[in-house]
Design a protein around this motif. Structure first.
Motif, PDB file in Angstrom:
ATOM      1  N   VAL A   1       0.865  -1.177   0.000  1.00 50.44           N
ATOM      2  CA  VAL A   1       0.000   0.000   0.000  1.00 50.44           C
ATOM      3  C   VAL A   1       0.894   1.217   0.000  1.00 50.44           C
ATOM      4  CG1 VAL A   1      -1.795   1.236   1.217  1.00 50.44           C
ATOM      5  CG2 VAL A   1      -1.795  -1.246   1.237  1.00 50.44           C
ATOM      6  N   ARG A   2       0.726   2.017  -1.040  1.00 47.91           N
ATOM      7  CA  ARG A   2       1.606   3.169  -1.157  1.00 47.91           C
ATOM      8  C   ARG A   2       0.800   4.457  -1.156  1.00 47.91           C
ATOM      9  NH1 ARG A   2       5.705   2.251  -5.960  1.00 47.91           N
ATOM     10  NH2 ARG A   2       6.420   4.218  -5.091  1.00 47.91           N
ATOM     11  N   PRO A   3       0.211   4.824  -0.019  1.00 45.23           N
ATOM     12  CA  PRO A   3      -0.459   6.123   0.049  1.00 45.23           C
ATOM     13  C   PRO A   3       0.556   7.238  -0.042  1.00 45.23           C
ATOM     14  CG  PRO A   3      -0.304   5.157   2.225  1.00 45.23           C
ATOM     15  CD  PRO A   3       0.201   4.123   1.250  1.00 45.23           C
ATOM     16  N   THR A   4       0.103   8.369  -0.501  1.00 44.93           N
ATOM     17  CA  THR A   4       1.018   9.487  -0.700  1.00 44.93           C
ATOM     18  C   THR A   4       0.408  10.761  -0.159  1.00 44.93           C
ATOM     19  OG1 THR A   4       0.077   9.826  -2.883  1.00 44.93           O
ATOM     20  CG2 THR A   4       2.050   8.463  -2.740  1.00 44.93           C
ATOM     21  N   THR A   5       1.288  11.681   0.152  1.00 42.88           N
ATOM     22  CA  THR A   5       0.860  13.015   0.538  1.00 42.88           C
ATOM     23  C   THR A   5       1.892  14.001   0.031  1.00 42.88           C
ATOM     24  OG1 THR A   5       0.124  14.390   2.357  1.00 42.88           O
ATOM     25  CG2 THR A   5       2.019  12.986   2.759  1.00 42.88           C
TER      26      THR A   5
ATOM     27  N   TYR B   1      -0.638   6.054 -13.237  1.00 45.62           N
ATOM     28  CA  TYR B   1      -0.343   4.671 -13.639  1.00 45.62           C
ATOM     29  C   TYR B   1       0.203   4.558 -15.057  1.00 45.62           C
ATOM     30  CZ  TYR B   1      -2.700   3.052  -9.427  1.00 45.62           C
ATOM     31  OH  TYR B   1      -3.050   2.812  -8.121  1.00 45.62           O
ATOM     32  N   HIS B   2       0.060   5.599 -15.873  1.00 40.46           N
ATOM     33  CA  HIS B   2       0.578   5.618 -17.244  1.00 40.46           C
ATOM     34  C   HIS B   2      -0.046   4.529 -18.111  1.00 40.46           C
ATOM     35  CE1 HIS B   2       3.433   8.685 -16.038  1.00 40.46           C
ATOM     36  NE2 HIS B   2       3.813   7.913 -15.033  1.00 40.46           N
TER      37      HIS B   2
ATOM     38  N   GLY C   1      -6.706   3.616  -4.700  1.00 38.39           N
ATOM     39  CA  GLY C   1      -6.122   4.740  -5.418  1.00 38.39           C
ATOM     40  C   GLY C   1      -6.792   6.070  -5.160  1.00 38.39           C
ATOM     41  N   TYR C   2      -7.998   6.052  -4.579  1.00 39.72           N
ATOM     42  CA  TYR C   2      -8.661   7.308  -4.227  1.00 39.72           C
ATOM     43  C   TYR C   2      -8.073   7.936  -2.973  1.00 39.72           C
ATOM     44  CZ  TYR C   2     -12.368   6.022  -7.523  1.00 39.72           C
ATOM     45  OH  TYR C   2     -13.066   5.682  -8.647  1.00 39.72           O
TER      46      TYR C   2
ATOM     47  N   SER D   1      -3.316  14.994  -1.276  1.00 36.34           N
ATOM     48  CA  SER D   1      -2.751  14.326  -2.447  1.00 36.34           C
ATOM     49  C   SER D   1      -2.470  12.867  -2.098  1.00 36.34           C
ATOM     50  CB  SER D   1      -1.464  15.029  -2.903  1.00 36.34           C
ATOM     51  OG  SER D   1      -1.007  14.484  -4.129  1.00 36.34           O
ATOM     52  N   THR D   2      -3.424  12.229  -1.411  1.00 35.58           N
ATOM     53  CA  THR D   2      -3.253  10.838  -1.007  1.00 35.58           C
ATOM     54  C   THR D   2      -3.728   9.910  -2.126  1.00 35.58           C
ATOM     55  OG1 THR D   2      -5.427  10.894   0.069  1.00 35.58           O
ATOM     56  CG2 THR D   2      -3.505  11.347   1.439  1.00 35.58           C
ATOM     57  N   GLY D   3      -3.244   8.658  -2.066  1.00 36.22           N
ATOM     58  CA  GLY D   3      -3.633   7.689  -3.089  1.00 36.22           C
ATOM     59  C   GLY D   3      -2.855   7.890  -4.372  1.00 36.22           C
ATOM     60  N   ALA D   4      -3.476   7.529  -5.492  1.00 42.25           N
ATOM     61  CA  ALA D   4      -2.834   7.628  -6.809  1.00 42.25           C
ATOM     62  C   ALA D   4      -2.970   9.051  -7.325  1.00 42.25           C
ATOM     63  CB  ALA D   4      -3.450   6.619  -7.781  1.00 42.25           C
TER      64      ALA D   4
END
Length: 409
Positions: free
Chosen positions: A79-83, A302-303, A337-338, A383-386
Motif C-alpha cells: 500500500v503506497r499512500p502518498t501526501t 499509472y501511465h 487509489g482514491y 494528495s493521497t492515493g494515486a
C-alpha cells in the motif's frame, strides 16, 4: 600375510617335486632297478590351513533429521499512500508526492480515525495488469444498484461503453508499440525486393534465392507482421471512433435529464439548501480550477488508459471541501487509489440513488453514518492515493455508477 604363506607352500612343493624327479633319473641311469618299477607318483600337496575370512562390521550411517517445510507466508500487497507538503494550486500533474500513512490521526474532538480500506495498486505493476486485462479498473469501485429504470439502463450502458473505450485505447497503444518494434527489425524480403528492382544489395547480406520466398514466408517476416499490425490498428481505430460517438450520444441524453431533474427539484422545493445559484441540484465542493474532465483518459499516475469517473479540481493542501448537498455519509476512509475518500448519499433522483464522492483528501472530518448539510466542511484537500499533486477528485454517482459531475454543479 595369507599371500606370503601361500608362496612358501608353493615353493616347498616345487622343490619336493624336483628332488623326486632327480632321484628317479639317477636310479634309472645307475642300476636300472627303479626304471623297471616305473615312475614314482608325485606327492599330493594338501593345504590343511584354511584361508582366513575377513568380515568388516557395517558402518553406521549418520541419521539426519530435516525440519518440516513451512510454506512462506504470503506477502501482503504493498500500500503506497502518498501526501504532499503544503503548496499552491496544482494541475494535478506535478512529480509524485512522498509516502504517508493512509489514515492520518484525527485532531482533538474530531471523528474517529478511518479504517484501512483496499490497498492501492502499485504503479510498477499497472502495465502488467492492463496487459492481462486491458479493461481492468485500477481503482476500487463501490457496488452498483440494479438497472431497473430507463434512466438507470442508460447510465449502465454509458459505463459499459466507456469500459470498451478504455479497452480499445490500451489495445491500440500496445499494438502501436509492437508495430514500432517490428519496423525496426531488418527484413530479408525487403532486401530481396531491393535487389530485384535494381537497387544496391546490402553489403555482406546476399539476397535469398527466389524459390524460398512464398506467401507463408512473407507473412512470417517483419514486413508481413507490420502489415498485420497496421490492419489491426485500422480496425481498432474504426471501432473506437464508433464507440466514442455512442458515448457522446449517451452522455448528452444523461446530462439533459440531469439538468431537468435539477430544475424540477429546485422548483418543487425553492427553500431547499443548495450549494450554487441558478437552480442547480448540487453545490460546487470548492472553488478550484478544473484540471481533468470526466471520461477515459491516459492516467497520469499509472501511465495506462483508465476511466476517470469524476473531475479534478486543483487546490492547495488543506483547502476545505464542502458537501455538495444535504445527505448521510456512507463511506469515509482509505479507498485504494482514491486515497482518503468520502461518499455522501443524497436520496433518490428519477428512481436512482444519488451520491457524491470526494477523493485524495489529506484529512477526513466526518464519519460513516453522520448527517451533513449542504456547504458543510467534510474534509481537507490533499494528495493521497494515486495522485500526482494536491487536488480534489469529485464524483457524482447514480445508483453507484459514475456520471459527469459538471451538469450537476
Amino acid at each position: 600375510m595369507n599371500r606370503r604363506w601361500w608362496r612358501r607352500a608353493t615353493l616347498a612343493a616345487v622343490a619336493g617335486t624336483a628332488t623326486v624327479v632327480t632321484t628317479s633319473t639317477w636310479l634309472d641311469a645307475g642300476t636300472g632297478t627303479a626304471a623297471a618299477q616305473g615312475p614314482l607318483p608325485l606327492p599330493t600337496l594338501s593345504l590343511p590351513v584354511p584361508l582366513p575370512s575377513v568380515s568388516l562390521p557395517p558402518l553406521p550411517l549418520p541419521s539426519v533429521t530435516l525440519p518440516p517445510l513451512t510454506p512462506p507466508s504470503p506477502k501482503p500487497p504493498t500500500v503506497r499512500p502518498t501526501t504532499s507538503p503544503s503548496a499552491g494550486p496544482s494541475t494535478g500533474h506535478s512529480p509524485g508526492p512522498a509516502p504517508a500513512s493512509p489514515a492520518a490521526p484525527p485532531r482533538a474532538g474530531g471523528p474517529a480515525a478511518p479504517a484501512a480500506g483496499p490497498p492501492m495498486a502499485d504503479p510498477g505493476s499497472a502495465p502488467a495488469l492492463i496487459a492481462a486485462d486491458p479493461g481492468a479498473d485500477l481503482y476500487p469501485q463501490p457496488p452498483v444498484d440494479a438497472a431497473s429504470t430507463p434512466d438507470a439502463r442508460q447510465v449502465a450502458a454509458l459505463t459499459d461503453v466507456e469500459r470498451r473505450i478504455q479497452y480499445l485505447h490500451n489495445i491500440l497503444a500496445r499494438t502501436r508499440d509492437d508495430l514500432a518494434t517490428v519496423q525496426r527489425q531488418p527484413d530479408p524480403v525487403l532486401q530481396l525486393l531491393t535487389v530485384w528492382t535494381g537497387g544496391p544489395a546490402p553489403v555482406g547480406d546476399p539476397a535469398p534465392p527466389l524459390a524460398v520466398v512464398d506467401a507463408a514466408d512473407l507473412l512470417d517476416t517483419p514486413t508481413g507482421r507490420a502489415a498485420a499490425l497496421s490492419a489491426a490498428i485500422t480496425s481498432g481505430q474504426a471501432e473506437l471512433t464508433g464507440r466514442q460517438r455512442e458515448e457522446a450520444a449517451l452522455r448528452r441524453e444523461i446530462d439533459r435529464r440531469a439538468r431537468a431533474a435539477a430544475v424540477t427539484a429546485a422548483a418543487a422545493a425553492p427553500t431547499t439548501r443548495v450549494g450554487a445559484p441558478g437552480g442547480s441540484r448540487l453545490g460546487r465542493p470548492l472553488a478550484g480550477r478544473l484540471t481533468s474532465r470526466f471520461g477515459v483518459r491516459f492516467d497520469p499516475y499509472y501511465h495506462v488508459w483508465q476511466r476517470h469517473p469524476g473531475i479534478d479540481l486543483a487546490a492547495p493542501i488543506g483547502t476545505p471541501i464542502m458537501a455538495a448537498a444535504d445527505g448521510r455519509v456512507t463511506r469515509a476512509g482509505w479507498y485504494g487509489g482514491y486515497g482518503n475518500y468520502i461518499c455522501v448519499d443524497h436520496g433518490r433522483v428519477s428512481g436512482q440513488r444519488l451520491s457524491t464522492c470526494y477523493g485524495h483528501q489529506s484529512r477526513l472530518l466526518v464519519s460513516p453514518g453522520q448527517r451533513v448539510r449542504a456547504g458543510q466542511v467534510i474534509g481537507l484537500v490533499g494528495s493521497t492515493g494515486a495522485s500526482t499533486g494536491p487536488h480534489l477528485h469529485f464524483e457524482v454517482r447514480l445508483g453507484g455508477r459514475a456520471v459527469d459531475p459538471l451538469p450537476w454543479i
